[in-house]
Write an enzyme that holds these catalytic residues in place. Structure first.
Site, PDB file in Angstrom:
ATOM      1  N   HIS A 150      11.683   6.486   1.849  1.00  0.00           N
ATOM      2  CA  HIS A 150      11.294   5.075   1.760  1.00  0.00           C
ATOM      3  C   HIS A 150      12.192   4.295   0.817  1.00  0.00           C
ATOM      4  CE1 HIS A 150       7.039   6.443   3.157  1.00  0.00           C
ATOM      5  NE2 HIS A 150       7.916   6.388   4.144  1.00  0.00           N
ATOM      6  N   GLN A 169       8.484  10.373  -0.463  1.00  0.00           N
ATOM      7  CA  GLN A 169       8.080   9.010  -0.100  1.00  0.00           C
ATOM      8  C   GLN A 169       8.164   8.119  -1.336  1.00  0.00           C
ATOM      9  OE1 GLN A 169       4.413   9.193   2.744  1.00  0.00           O
ATOM     10  NE2 GLN A 169       4.309  11.012   1.446  1.00  0.00           N
ATOM     11  N   ASN A 170       8.431   8.729  -2.481  1.00  0.00           N
ATOM     12  CA  ASN A 170       8.456   7.994  -3.739  1.00  0.00           C
ATOM     13  C   ASN A 170       9.799   7.301  -3.929  1.00  0.00           C
ATOM     14  OD1 ASN A 170       5.964   9.141  -4.079  1.00  0.00           O
ATOM     15  ND2 ASN A 170       6.700  10.787  -5.417  1.00  0.00           N
ATOM     16  N   ASP A 196      10.699   6.362  -7.225  1.00  0.00           N
ATOM     17  CA  ASP A 196      10.847   6.315  -8.689  1.00  0.00           C
ATOM     18  C   ASP A 196      12.047   7.100  -9.226  1.00  0.00           C
ATOM     19  OD1 ASP A 196       7.888   8.429  -8.752  1.00  0.00           O
ATOM     20  OD2 ASP A 196       9.981   9.048  -8.632  1.00  0.00           O
ATOM     21  N   SER A 218      -1.449  11.226   0.436  1.00  0.00           N
ATOM     22  CA  SER A 218      -2.729  11.048   1.143  1.00  0.00           C
ATOM     23  C   SER A 218      -2.537  11.173   2.644  1.00  0.00           C
ATOM     24  CB  SER A 218      -3.295   9.660   0.832  1.00  0.00           C
ATOM     25  OG  SER A 218      -2.400   8.669   1.358  1.00  0.00           O
ATOM     26  N   TYR A 257       8.309  -5.565  -7.699  1.00  0.00           N
ATOM     27  CA  TYR A 257       9.283  -4.480  -7.896  1.00  0.00           C
ATOM     28  C   TYR A 257       9.889  -4.487  -9.298  1.00  0.00           C
ATOM     29  CZ  TYR A 257       8.527  -3.144  -3.165  1.00  0.00           C
ATOM     30  OH  TYR A 257       7.903  -2.689  -2.031  1.00  0.00           O
TER      31      TYR A 257
HETATM   32  C1  BV8 Z   1       7.533   2.486  10.729  1.00  0.00           C
HETATM   33  C2  BV8 Z   1       8.001   1.862  -0.087  1.00  0.00           C
HETATM   34  C3  BV8 Z   1       8.255   1.941  12.916  1.00  0.00           C
HETATM   35  C4  BV8 Z   1       7.367   0.606  -0.551  1.00  0.00           C
HETATM   36  C5  BV8 Z   1       6.382   2.675   1.531  1.00  0.00           C
HETATM   37  C6  BV8 Z   1      -0.069  -1.068  12.246  1.00  0.00           C
HETATM   38  C7  BV8 Z   1       0.799  -2.152  12.178  1.00  0.00           C
HETATM   39  C8  BV8 Z   1       2.117  -2.020  11.745  1.00  0.00           C
HETATM   40  C9  BV8 Z   1       2.588  -0.753  11.353  1.00  0.00           C
HETATM   41  C10 BV8 Z   1       1.723   0.307  11.420  1.00  0.00           C
HETATM   42  C11 BV8 Z   1       0.400   0.173  11.871  1.00  0.00           C
HETATM   43  N1  BV8 Z   1      -0.195   1.389  11.821  1.00  0.00           N
HETATM   44  C12 BV8 Z   1       0.705   2.299  11.370  1.00  0.00           C
HETATM   45  C13 BV8 Z   1       1.856   1.664  11.136  1.00  0.00           C
HETATM   46  C14 BV8 Z   1       3.081   2.288  10.625  1.00  0.00           C
HETATM   47  C15 BV8 Z   1       3.146   2.095   9.119  1.00  0.00           C
HETATM   48  C16 BV8 Z   1       1.984   2.813   8.455  1.00  0.00           C
HETATM   49  O1  BV8 Z   1       1.936   4.028   8.446  1.00  0.00           O
HETATM   50  N2  BV8 Z   1       1.068   2.023   7.878  1.00  0.00           N
HETATM   51  C17 BV8 Z   1      -0.086   2.594   7.196  1.00  0.00           C
HETATM   52  C18 BV8 Z   1      -0.503   1.673   6.055  1.00  0.00           C
HETATM   53  C19 BV8 Z   1      -1.207   2.769   8.210  1.00  0.00           C
HETATM   54  N3  BV8 Z   1       4.396   2.703   8.733  1.00  0.00           N
HETATM   55  C20 BV8 Z   1       5.493   1.938   8.669  1.00  0.00           C
HETATM   56  O2  BV8 Z   1       5.496   0.737   8.797  1.00  0.00           O
HETATM   57  C21 BV8 Z   1       6.795   2.701   8.457  1.00  0.00           C
HETATM   58  N4  BV8 Z   1       7.740   2.260   9.430  1.00  0.00           N
HETATM   59  O3  BV8 Z   1       6.566   3.052  11.158  1.00  0.00           O
HETATM   60  O4  BV8 Z   1       8.535   1.960  11.533  1.00  0.00           O
HETATM   61  C22 BV8 Z   1       7.407   0.711  13.158  1.00  0.00           C
HETATM   62  C23 BV8 Z   1       8.002  -0.525  13.032  1.00  0.00           C
HETATM   63  C24 BV8 Z   1       7.228  -1.668  13.307  1.00  0.00           C
HETATM   64  C25 BV8 Z   1       5.872  -1.560  13.652  1.00  0.00           C
HETATM   65  C26 BV8 Z   1       5.276  -0.282  13.748  1.00  0.00           C
HETATM   66  C27 BV8 Z   1       6.041   0.847  13.484  1.00  0.00           C
HETATM   67  C28 BV8 Z   1       7.342   2.399   7.078  1.00  0.00           C
HETATM   68  C29 BV8 Z   1       6.456   3.061   6.054  1.00  0.00           C
HETATM   69  C30 BV8 Z   1       7.113   2.968   4.681  1.00  0.00           C
HETATM   70  C31 BV8 Z   1       6.393   1.951   3.846  1.00  0.00           C
HETATM   71  N5  BV8 Z   1       6.926   1.977   2.479  1.00  0.00           N
HETATM   72  N6  BV8 Z   1       6.929   2.767   0.314  1.00  0.00           N
HETATM   73  C32 BV8 Z   1       6.879   0.738  -1.951  1.00  0.00           C
HETATM   74  O5  BV8 Z   1       6.739   1.854  -2.474  1.00  0.00           O
HETATM   75  O6  BV8 Z   1       6.640  -0.334  -2.522  1.00  0.00           O
HETATM   76  S1  BV8 Z   1       4.964   3.541   1.821  1.00  0.00           S
HETATM   77  C33 BV8 Z   1       4.212   3.814   0.328  1.00  0.00           C
HETATM   78  O7  BV8 Z   1       2.840   4.045   0.566  1.00  0.00           O
HETATM   79  C34 BV8 Z   1       4.691   5.062  -0.316  1.00  0.00           C
HETATM   80  O8  BV8 Z   1       6.059   5.264  -0.157  1.00  0.00           O
HETATM   81  C35 BV8 Z   1       3.865   6.110   0.357  1.00  0.00           C
HETATM   82  O9  BV8 Z   1       4.476   6.558   1.517  1.00  0.00           O
HETATM   83  C36 BV8 Z   1       2.647   5.353   0.736  1.00  0.00           C
HETATM   84  C37 BV8 Z   1       1.548   5.821  -0.180  1.00  0.00           C
HETATM   85  O10 BV8 Z   1       1.285   7.107   0.234  1.00  0.00           O
HETATM   86  P1  BV8 Z   1       1.222   8.323  -0.812  1.00  0.00           P
HETATM   87  O11 BV8 Z   1       2.556   8.583  -1.377  1.00  0.00           O
HETATM   88  O12 BV8 Z   1       0.541   9.392  -0.062  1.00  0.00           O
HETATM   89  O13 BV8 Z   1       0.348   7.795  -2.004  1.00  0.00           O
HETATM   90  P2  BV8 Z   1      -1.225   7.676  -2.014  1.00  0.00           P
HETATM   91  O14 BV8 Z   1      -1.602   6.925  -3.235  1.00  0.00           O
HETATM   92  O15 BV8 Z   1      -1.669   7.167  -0.674  1.00  0.00           O
HETATM   93  O16 BV8 Z   1      -1.720   9.189  -2.144  1.00  0.00           O
HETATM   94  C38 BV8 Z   1      -1.462   9.909  -3.310  1.00  0.00           C
HETATM   95  C39 BV8 Z   1      -2.197  11.230  -3.146  1.00  0.00           C
HETATM   96  O17 BV8 Z   1      -1.908  12.038  -4.284  1.00  0.00           O
HETATM   97  C40 BV8 Z   1      -3.706  11.068  -3.091  1.00  0.00           C
HETATM   98  O18 BV8 Z   1      -4.201  11.809  -1.983  1.00  0.00           O
HETATM   99  C41 BV8 Z   1      -4.190  11.682  -4.413  1.00  0.00           C
HETATM  100  O19 BV8 Z   1      -5.407  12.387  -4.244  1.00  0.00           O
HETATM  101  C42 BV8 Z   1      -3.091  12.622  -4.727  1.00  0.00           C
HETATM  102  N7  BV8 Z   1      -2.907  12.856  -6.170  1.00  0.00           N
HETATM  103  C43 BV8 Z   1      -3.120  11.994  -7.193  1.00  0.00           C
HETATM  104  N8  BV8 Z   1      -2.785  12.605  -8.361  1.00  0.00           N
HETATM  105  C44 BV8 Z   1      -2.333  13.840  -8.048  1.00  0.00           C
HETATM  106  C45 BV8 Z   1      -2.409  14.013  -6.655  1.00  0.00           C
HETATM  107  N9  BV8 Z   1      -2.037  15.147  -6.031  1.00  0.00           N
HETATM  108  C46 BV8 Z   1      -1.570  16.154  -6.808  1.00  0.00           C
HETATM  109  N10 BV8 Z   1      -1.476  16.070  -8.152  1.00  0.00           N
HETATM  110  C47 BV8 Z   1      -1.845  14.947  -8.810  1.00  0.00           C
HETATM  111  N11 BV8 Z   1      -1.740  14.882 -10.136  1.00  0.00           N
END
Ligand code: BV8
Length: 248
Positions: free
Chosen positions: A114, A96-97, A99, A195, A61
């Site tokens: 987040h 979700q950002n 920044d 995503s 961080y």
């Molecule tokens: C919760 C802060 C209840 C941190 C973040 C199995 C086990 C345990 C949990 C889970 C599980 N399965 C699912 C879960 C739930 C889990 C989850 O979803 N996991 C995922 C990995 C499957 N979620 C959680 O844990 C949430 N809490 O559910 O609580 C619970 C409790 C206990 C157990 C179960 C459930 C908490 C989620 C929050 C996590 N913290 N951020 C940090 O930033 O360091 S998440 C973090 O990753 C970001 O905040 C963001 O949300 C995520 C990344 O996603 P995106 O923002 O979409 O970024 P990404 O790179 O993926 O995509 C970018 C997109 O932009 C791409 O598609 C690209 O093509 C596009 N792009 C690129 N350039 C451009 C563009 N588009 C337009 N213009 C451009 N120029």
């Protein structure tokens, strides 16, 4: 392909992800293959990761704070701030950002689902989160002054929602309340630069669709939950948003 037309009567909800900050120079999660120093982000950004190796998590961080201090909002952030100016209470932005670029671009009401890079809190006591942009050296991790005054030691942690942690209920309630109002009007749901891999943020589009929203995905590529959107605009948010969000 349908053209998005937003007029003064529309109620617009926008969810942004890492993609909207990509053109400002902040790498996305997927872009780096979801890895940081060969660690899966889901492991570093987790309570278990912090207990296991707090120095590693604070380095993760601190590096992101240092990098985020050097970047500026891009035209995508400014286009959203303008739309909020024009629609007022009929507009709500959730990100979700972590920044802070939306606020820097002039967005006044931003739901940081987040958390934020720019606050820390105690990992144990009830001291409220406080503004903190410090870059911590792994050899002297920050402790909580309130705990120290009680003769105890507890580490500070970033005020960020980690994987496996619950999102703040007041944020989810505010989004729910907006949806409840918007459903009685022309309701537009937009997801920009995400995503759609992380829940519960990725499930919001389903709720909006069930309430009659016109759903739009604006993204550089198809998203994991892309099928849930009635309309998709593939493009860079900084390039497409200024014209796409202009009021008709
Ligand atoms: C919760 C802060 C209840 C941190 C973040 C199995 C086990 C345990 C949990 C889970 C599980 N399965 C699912 C879960 C739930 C889990 C989850 O979803 N996991 C995922 C990995 C499957 N979620 C959680 O844990 C949430 N809490 O559910 O609580 C619970 C409790 C206990 C157990 C179960 C459930 C908490 C989620 C929050 C996590 N913290 N951020 C940090 O930033 O360091 S998440 C973090 O990753 C970001 O905040 C963001 O949300 C995520 C990344 O996603 P995106 O923002 O979409 O970024 P990404 O790179 O993926 O995509 C970018 C997109 O932009 C791409 O598609 C690209 O093509 C596009 N792009 C690129 N350039 C451009 C563009 N588009 C337009 N213009 C451009 N120029």
């Amino acid at each position: 392909m349908r053209r998005l037309s937003i007029d003064k009567r529309a109620h617009v909800f926008v969810l942004t992800g890492a993609g909207i900050s990509a053109e400002s120079g902040i790498p996305t999660f997927r872009g780096s293959g979801g890895l940081w120093e060969n660690h899966p982000v889901e492991q570093v950004a987790s309570p278990q990761g912090f207990i296991q190796d707090p120095a590693l998590v604070w380095r993760f961080y601190s590096e992101r704070r240092a990098a985020a201090k050097l970047v500026k909002p891009n035209p995508g952030h400014f286009a959203l701030a303008r739309l909020e100016e024009e629609l007022g209470e009929q507009f709500l932005l959730a990100t979700q950002n972590i920044d802070g670029l939306h606020q820097m671009a002039g967005s006044r009401k931003v739901i940081e689902m987040h958390g934020t890079l720019w606050k820390s809190r105690c990992s144990r006591c009830d001291r409220p989160p406080f503004a903190d942009d410090a870059i911590y050296d792994s050899k002297n991790l920050p402790g909580c002054a309130q705990c120290q005054s009680r003769g105890e030691f507890a580490l500070l942690r970033p005020h960020i929602v980690w994987f496996g942690e619950m999102l703040a209920s007041e944020n989810l309630d505010a989004i729910e309340a907006f949806f409840e109002r918007a459903r009685h009007h022309r309701f537009i749901f937009m997801a920009i630069g995400t995503s759609g891999r992380v829940s519960p943020a990725s499930l919001l589009v389903d709720k909006a669709n069930a309430l009659g929203a016109d759903s739009w995905l604006i993204n550089a590529e198809e998203a994991t939950n892309g099928g849930a959107f009635e309309n998709t605009v593939i493009g860079k948010s900084g390039e497409v948003l200024p014209s796409l969000l202009a009021l008709t």
